[in-house]
Design an enzyme around this catalytic site. Structure first.
Site, mmCIF file in Angstrom:
data_model
loop_
_atom_site.group_PDB
_atom_site.id
_atom_site.type_symbol
_atom_site.label_atom_id
_atom_site.label_comp_id
_atom_site.label_asym_id
_atom_site.label_seq_id
_atom_site.Cartn_x
_atom_site.Cartn_y
_atom_site.Cartn_z
ATOM 1 N N GLU A 150 1.013 -1.149 0.124
ATOM 2 C CA GLU A 150 -0.132 -0.021 0.006
ATOM 3 C C GLU A 150 0.774 1.303 -0.116
ATOM 4 O O GLU A 150 1.179 1.920 -1.199
ATOM 5 C CB GLU A 150 -1.061 -0.005 1.067
ATOM 6 C CG GLU A 150 -2.087 0.844 1.137
ATOM 7 C CD GLU A 150 -3.128 0.501 1.979
ATOM 8 O OE1 GLU A 150 -4.201 1.423 2.069
ATOM 9 O OE2 GLU A 150 -3.076 -0.537 2.730
ATOM 10 N N GLU B 259 -2.155 0.130 13.681
ATOM 11 C CA GLU B 259 -3.255 0.452 12.779
ATOM 12 C C GLU B 259 -4.474 0.252 13.769
ATOM 13 O O GLU B 259 -5.550 0.994 13.412
ATOM 14 C CB GLU B 259 -3.129 -0.110 11.489
ATOM 15 C CG GLU B 259 -4.389 0.077 10.738
ATOM 16 C CD GLU B 259 -4.316 -0.743 9.339
ATOM 17 O OE1 GLU B 259 -4.851 -0.158 8.279
ATOM 18 O OE2 GLU B 259 -3.549 -1.603 8.997
#
Length: 881
Positions: free
Chosen positions: A464, A735
């Protein structure tokens, strides 16, 4: 005696190769005199650092401005260096000496300044993932005065001149919206040139331009061929000039780098090395002639942000043998960069290094959370003597490295972690009496280090690593305390504007590399408005508002057109309170109504746009958007506030947003505050907020008089909490709140980064509330600021520092054994501060042992119900009570 120091041009010390038509200079004043204020400045500009003659003289200018002074009097010439110096006067009439000379140097200012051709290796010669070498020789017959290289690429490049690396930048030319904006870099190579034969070399990598991007591993997002563009400008002592450039005289060959991808790593075959290939005299008869490409040059611009550099080195702390028999080194810190290693063996022997953030619950090497990213370095030995290697065009996010092929006699001294990130000036810190909170602060800082590699990425390890807009706006104020992020975000915001849709919609990620429909979620697209406003607030940078105003306005107008009711935003896709813990099973989106979140951010962006218009003296827009904000706020209350004054969305995040963005008042505000605390009490002071609610949660609690609740949240150590991650050994921000569950298993494989800075936004509360440093909206850049520490249960002391544009701001408080308070503050020259001393009584209050009335620098004393508020001029103060 006051001194003028820390001269900067466009935030940078003696920059070369800028292309800003009206550069701005800033300076700081050093003085031990309290309440030192500038009343005038005098600037001189010359071509010579000893100033024997002047190009321009401002004369004495009566103003207190000492930051972002715009130089508009002259037309600056490409490639020329300009020296400047400053003297100032105080409001008491003190005149300083001239500062030491500083300089800036212009780069190439127009597309016509680029005479070079784009060059590329012919297609089909080697594998599509191979990184080609480029070279040419040239001669110098006269003594050189100065030499500059201006270079860029399609893909990534590394340059060499006479066998020595040019500059210390990495991942050049950086990641921008390549079709609209492509940076070039400027290097001073005067000392690298030789009289006689010389040689230039370059290596090209795929990088973001043609490498694989996104979770789909899409190649060639911007183009199919890497290419190089360079001009070497030489000025000789006799005044003549030469330009050596990329053209058809260059040659190319295959390099030992057979593959280099940002996500997947690098493959290097040392047997293919060409000794001294970038030196003069090298025989390149068998090299191929390069292709020249007709690629345009009108997108070229000078480097805007700080380059990526090697920042520090980390020594591994342990060599592990996992239960499954893997040989793993532990760096002790989740980091971003690569490993430099030394190996000795036979020709053709292959060693590999695989990178991971964590070990699993059994202690084995774990890579499932990387998704498709391989993060693997493969090195084939040439054999014989010890060989040392480090990658060029890839980076990894990791703490642990699995080794294969190194044999049994592995020594930790063979391996060094090389930390890379954008080389932003470190400006702030926070420390306190609790080591767990200090570790949290450490993790916030390292989350920023790992994710501020040219763009503000969401995560640095899996497939990502994109510039997610929501994450950036949530963290920007925290990031600006730790480092000077103004150039970093200015560059990124220019890309946001470049990639913004014609409709005004804002892509989810900047630069925009997702599908064409991936745009315009509330709280994500609002980065277009929030980030420029924050840079203006924190650095006093009015130009960023001028540059981004049309983008800010386009985003607000996009929302305005999307709404079925023009004062509510109830259409389109939104991420909502991403990863909120009150999500439905199987969903990443929290329970807070997405129309509620969207309308709240709609109101917030409109309010900031109205303020921006006022700053820029766009009076009609200011009035129009102020009225629109009132209408949105009224519509919000009609839609989401019951007649009894209760919010219709009963989540923590809903109450946080309504209070943070001042969308409720009176009885409704009182009920919202009461309900938020009640929700926290019901959860035994555990949060359920996701990406949208968490950054504001503790701020709202402190702003509404419930700092005690904010401290209770801070000090939780079980899931979910910030310190829960600390108990699990985290060295960066996660996260997800339970990235590692209490039993050691993992929350997820597809959305479980262990280096993801969004939740690190709690740092803003630590600096702004615990230590008490925060900006005054009406005097941006800390020209006037507030120091209002809020001591709470669980800490006996806390302190924070911040190197502002004006100088060092410091706030420290300590609760002594007898419960008396010791508070120390530092206020830089040419600023003032409002300092609130909590629970102080004027009669008991002393500054350095003296009564306040006897103390120089105290300009006002205002007792309040909560303590004593003081207005202070510059200086260092110690208050006890």
């Amino acid at each position: 005696m006051a001194l003028v120091n820390k001269l900067r041009c466009e935030y940078k010390e003696n920059p070369i190769g800028i292309d800003i038509q009206h550069p701005r200079i800033s300076w700081q004043i050093q003085s031990d005199t309290r309440s030192w204020l500038q009343s005038a400045y005098h600037i001189q500009i010359s071509r010579d650092p000893s100033f024997p003659s002047l190009l321009w003289d401002s004369a004495k200018v009566h103003t207190d401005q000492s930051i972002h002074v715009e130089l508009t009097a002259l037309v600056w010439q490409p490639g020329e260096r300009y020296y400047y110096r400053v003297k100032v006067w105080s409001d008491q009439g003190e005149e300083t000496d001239w500062s030491d000379a500083a300089f800036w140097e212009m780069g190439l200012l127009d597309v016509q300044d680029w005479q070079a051709a784009w060059i590329s290796a012919p297609t089909g010669l080697w594998g599509v993932e191979s990184c080609p070498l480029l070279r040419r020789s040239f001669q110098i017959s006269k003594p050189v005065k100065t030499a500059r290289i201006y270079a860029t690429s399609l893909g990534l490049y590394e340059m060499l001149l006479n066998g020595r690396r040019v500059g210390d930048y990495y991942f050049t030319p950086g990641w921008t919206s390549y079709k609209h904006r492509l940076q070039y870099q400027t290097y001073d190579v005067t000392e690298l040139l030789l009289t006689g034969d010389n040689a230039l070399g370059a290596v090209l990598g795929n990088g973001w331009y043609k490498g694989k991007l996104t979770g789909k591993h899409r190649p060639n997002v911007y183009g199919e061929r890497s290419a190089f563009l360079m001009q070497l400008h030489i000025e000789y002592e006799n005044g003549t000039k030469d330009v050596i450039m990329t053209d058809s005289d260059w040659k190319t060959a295959e390099s030992p780098i057979l593959m280099s991808e940002l996500y997947d790593g690098e493959t290097y075959d040392a047997r293919l090395e060409k000794t001294d290939w970038s030196m003069a005299g090298y025989d390149d008869a068998e090299w191929m002639v390069v292709d020249t490409l007709p690629h345009a040059k009108d997108a070229l611009l000078a480097q805007e942000n700080e380059p990526v550099r090697k920042i520090e080195e980390i020594t591994p702390i342990a060599l592990l043998m996992t239960p499954s028999g893997e040989t793993v080194i532990d760096l002790g810190q989740n980091m971003v960069g690569w490993v430099r290693f030394t190996v000795q063996g036979h020709s053709g022997q292959e060693v590999t290094l695989q990178h991971a953030e964590v070990l699993d619950q059994d202690g084995n090497f774990y890579t499932d959370n990387l998704r498709m990213a391989k993060q693997t370095i493969r090195y084939v030995l040439k054999g014989g003597e010890p060989e040392t290697y480090e990658p060029r065009f890839t980076f990894q996010g990791f703490r642990y490295v699995k080794l294969n092929g190194f044999g049994a006699e592995i020594q930790l001294a063979q391996f060094t972690g090389i930390v890379l990130h954008s080389d932003m000036e470190r400006t702030g810190d926070f420390q306190c009496s609790d080591p767990r909170v200090n570790q949290l602060q450490h993790n916030i800082l390292w989350g920023q280090k790992g994710n501020f590699l040219d763009v503000p990425t969401d995560c640095p390890q899996r497939d990502e690593r994109l510039g997610w807009t929501g994450d950036a706006q949530m963290f920007i104020r925290t990031s600006a305390h730790l480092m000077n992020v103004a150039p970093f975000f200015s560059k990124w915001l220019h890309d946001l504007e470049a990639d913004q849709l014609a409709s005004g919609g804002v892509p989810f990620v900047i630069p925009h590399v997702l599908s064409e429909n991936s745009h315009s979620s509330a709280a994500w697209g609002d980065a277009a408005v929030i980030c420029p406003w924050e840079i203006y607030q924190l650095y006093g940078d009015k130009r960023i508002l001028e540059q981004q105003y049309e983008s800010m306005k386009a985003w607000v107008e996009y929302i305005h057109r999307q709404s079925e009711n023009t004062f509510l935003w109830n259409t389109g896709f939104h991420f909502g309170d991403w990863l909120g813990l009150d999500s439905k099973p199987g969903s990443y989106i929290g329970a807070t109504d997405r129309d509620f979140i969207a309308t709240a951010f709609y109101a917030h962006s409109v309010s900031l746009l109205a303020k921006t218009a006022k700053v820029l003296q766009k009076d009609q827009d200011a009035e129009s958007y102020t009225q629109l904000h009132t209408q949105i706020r009224d519509a919000f209350q009609q839609e989401f506030v019951t007649p009894g004054g209760r919010l219709s969305v009963p989540t923590q995040t809903a109450h946080v947003l309504a209070l943070m963005f001042e969308l409720v008042d009176g009885n409704a505000k009182e009920r919202a505050v009461h309900k938020l605390v009640e929700l926290l009490e019901e959860s035994e002071f555990h949060l359920t907020t996701g990406f949208v609610g968490t950054p504001y949660l503790n701020l709202v609690l402190s702003q509404t008089g419930h700092t005690d609740a904010a401290y209770k949240l801070l000090f939780q150590t079980d899931y979910p909490s910030w310190l829960y991650q600390i108990t699990k050994g985290a060295t960066t921000i996660w996260e997800h709140w339970d990235g590692i569950k209490e039993d050691g298993s993992f929350w997820s494989t597809d959305m479980n980064s262990f280096n993801h800075y969004a939740y690190g936004a709690v740092g803003e509360w630590l600096y702004r509330c615990v230590a008490g440093i925060h900006v005054d909206e009406d005097a941006p850049g800390y020209k006037h600021f507030h120091i209002k520490p809020l001591p709470g249960e669980g800490l006996t002391w806390a302190e924070a520092s911040l190197e502002s544009m004006y100088g060092l701001i410091h706030s420290a408080w300590r609760r002594l054994e007898d419960q008396s308070m010791d508070i120390r503050v530092s206020i830089p020259p040419n600023t003032k501060a409002s300092v609130h001393l909590p629970n102080a009584k004027e009669t008991m209050l002393r500054e350095n042992g003296m009564a306040l009335e006897q103390t120089e620098g105290i300009q006002a004393i205002n007792p309040t119900d909560l303590g004593v508020s003081l207005t202070l001029g510059s200086g260092t103060y110690r208050f006890t009570y």
